[in-house]
Design a protein around this motif. Structure first.
Motif, PDB file in Angstrom:
ATOM      1  N   GLY A 191      49.944  70.032  40.593  1.00  0.00           N
ATOM      2  CA  GLY A 191      49.956  69.368  41.896  1.00  0.00           C
ATOM      3  C   GLY A 191      48.828  68.356  42.028  1.00  0.00           C
ATOM      4  O   GLY A 191      49.028  67.243  42.542  1.00  0.00           O
ATOM      5  N   ILE A 192      47.638  68.718  41.575  1.00  0.00           N
ATOM      6  CA  ILE A 192      46.501  67.792  41.582  1.00  0.00           C
ATOM      7  C   ILE A 192      46.841  66.542  40.780  1.00  0.00           C
ATOM      8  O   ILE A 192      46.587  65.412  41.219  1.00  0.00           O
ATOM      9  CB  ILE A 192      45.242  68.488  41.026  1.00  0.00           C
ATOM     10  N   CYS A 193      47.453  66.734  39.619  1.00  0.00           N
ATOM     11  CA  CYS A 193      47.795  65.595  38.756  1.00  0.00           C
ATOM     12  C   CYS A 193      48.900  64.730  39.363  1.00  0.00           C
ATOM     13  O   CYS A 193      48.859  63.501  39.247  1.00  0.00           O
ATOM     14  CB  CYS A 193      48.189  66.091  37.369  1.00  0.00           C
ATOM     15  N   VAL A 194      49.884  65.350  40.012  1.00  0.00           N
ATOM     16  CA  VAL A 194      50.930  64.571  40.688  1.00  0.00           C
ATOM     17  C   VAL A 194      50.295  63.725  41.792  1.00  0.00           C
ATOM     18  O   VAL A 194      50.606  62.532  41.950  1.00  0.00           O
ATOM     19  CB  VAL A 194      52.042  65.483  41.255  1.00  0.00           C
ATOM     20  N   GLY A 195      49.375  64.314  42.570  1.00  0.00           N
ATOM     21  CA  GLY A 195      48.689  63.569  43.619  1.00  0.00           C
ATOM     22  C   GLY A 195      47.911  62.390  43.064  1.00  0.00           C
ATOM     23  O   GLY A 195      47.984  61.268  43.590  1.00  0.00           O
ATOM     24  N   LYS A 196      47.163  62.607  41.990  1.00  0.00           N
ATOM     25  CA  LYS A 196      46.403  61.521  41.350  1.00  0.00           C
ATOM     26  C   LYS A 196      47.333  60.427  40.843  1.00  0.00           C
ATOM     27  O   LYS A 196      47.041  59.234  40.978  1.00  0.00           O
ATOM     28  CB  LYS A 196      45.573  62.060  40.175  1.00  0.00           C
ATOM     29  N   ALA A 197      48.442  60.838  40.247  1.00  0.00           N
ATOM     30  CA  ALA A 197      49.397  59.863  39.713  1.00  0.00           C
ATOM     31  C   ALA A 197      49.991  59.006  40.832  1.00  0.00           C
ATOM     32  O   ALA A 197      50.157  57.795  40.666  1.00  0.00           O
ATOM     33  CB  ALA A 197      50.505  60.582  38.933  1.00  0.00           C
ATOM     34  N   LEU A 198      50.287  59.624  41.972  1.00  0.00           N
ATOM     35  CA  LEU A 198      50.795  58.858  43.114  1.00  0.00           C
ATOM     36  C   LEU A 198      49.786  57.801  43.550  1.00  0.00           C
ATOM     37  O   LEU A 198      50.145  56.641  43.788  1.00  0.00           O
ATOM     38  CB  LEU A 198      51.111  59.790  44.288  1.00  0.00           C
ATOM     39  N   VAL A 199      48.526  58.198  43.674  1.00  0.00           N
ATOM     40  CA  VAL A 199      47.481  57.257  44.091  1.00  0.00           C
ATOM     41  C   VAL A 199      47.400  56.085  43.123  1.00  0.00           C
ATOM     42  O   VAL A 199      47.391  54.914  43.531  1.00  0.00           O
ATOM     43  CB  VAL A 199      46.114  57.974  44.203  1.00  0.00           C
ATOM     44  N   HIS A 200      47.360  56.368  41.825  1.00  0.00           N
ATOM     45  CA  HIS A 200      47.229  55.310  40.817  1.00  0.00           C
ATOM     46  C   HIS A 200      48.470  54.420  40.777  1.00  0.00           C
ATOM     47  O   HIS A 200      48.354  53.199  40.690  1.00  0.00           O
ATOM     48  CB  HIS A 200      46.949  55.905  39.442  1.00  0.00           C
TER      49      HIS A 200
END
Length: 195
Positions: free
Chosen positions: A72-81
């Motif tokens: 979930g943390i990685c999905v959130g980071k990917a969305l931001v980027h």
């Protein structure tokens, strides 16, 4: 411009390699070691029309919590980027999804401000090795790190599999709408000029 991101995260609990393409075709290539979670990530990709690749090696000998939360943390980071400055996007999205006896609504504001409202009393049950309570933990991580408002409402539903699946589908469809380019919108969709 390509709206993609690749995130790598390694801790003492998980090692994750994730790639997200917001303008994909809905293909998922996921392997977390948690079968039901992989099934939910496939729904996220398919109903969001995102291409999503996830490889996670987690401490499943403990339980699935760290794997689910860290993905979930990685999905959130990917969305931001992948979203960059968010110029030209719709920003808001919502979806109501029925699944047999279950009905779930999700609403999203890609505001740059993290907030989760979770009004979904998911029955506590193990779905394979996935605790149904991890659904909320996943979306809390995504919305917190992704810096967006997420509201999830379970109107009714009894079958735990259906409730969790309808939640993933509803959020995926709300996100799909929110990240879409707005043909009438120019610049960042905020009077502040920044999101």
């Amino acid at each position: 411009m390509s709206r993609t991101a690749t995130i790598r995260r390694e801790t003492a609990e998980t090692k994750i390699d994730l790639t997200l393409d917001l303008d994909g075709r809905g293909t998922a290539d996921v392997a977390t070691g948690v079968g039901f979670f992989d099934h939910m990530l496939a729904h996220l990709a398919r109903h969001g029309l995102f291409d999503l690749r996830v490889r996670c090696d987690g401490d499943l000998h403990v339980d699935a919590h760290h794997t689910v939360e860290d993905v979930g943390i990685c999905v959130g980071k990917a969305l931001v980027h992948a979203l960059g400055d968010k110029a030209g996007i719709r920003r808001y999205g919502d979806a109501t999804v029925p699944m047999d006896e279950t009905l779930v609504t999700a609403a999203v504001d890609l505001s740059g401000r993290p907030f989760l409202v979770w009004k979904a009393d998911v029955p506590t049950e193990l779905l394979g090795t996935f605790s149904s309570q991890l659904s909320e933990e996943f979306w809390r991580a995504v919305s917190s790190v992704g810096a967006f408002n997420l509201h999830v409402i379970l109107h009714h539903g009894k079958n735990t599999h259906h409730v969790v699946e309808a939640t993933f589908k509803a959020v995926a469809r709300a996100l799909r709408q929110a990240v879409e380019p707005d043909p009438r919108g120019a610049g960042v969709p905020s009077t502040k000029g920044v999101l």
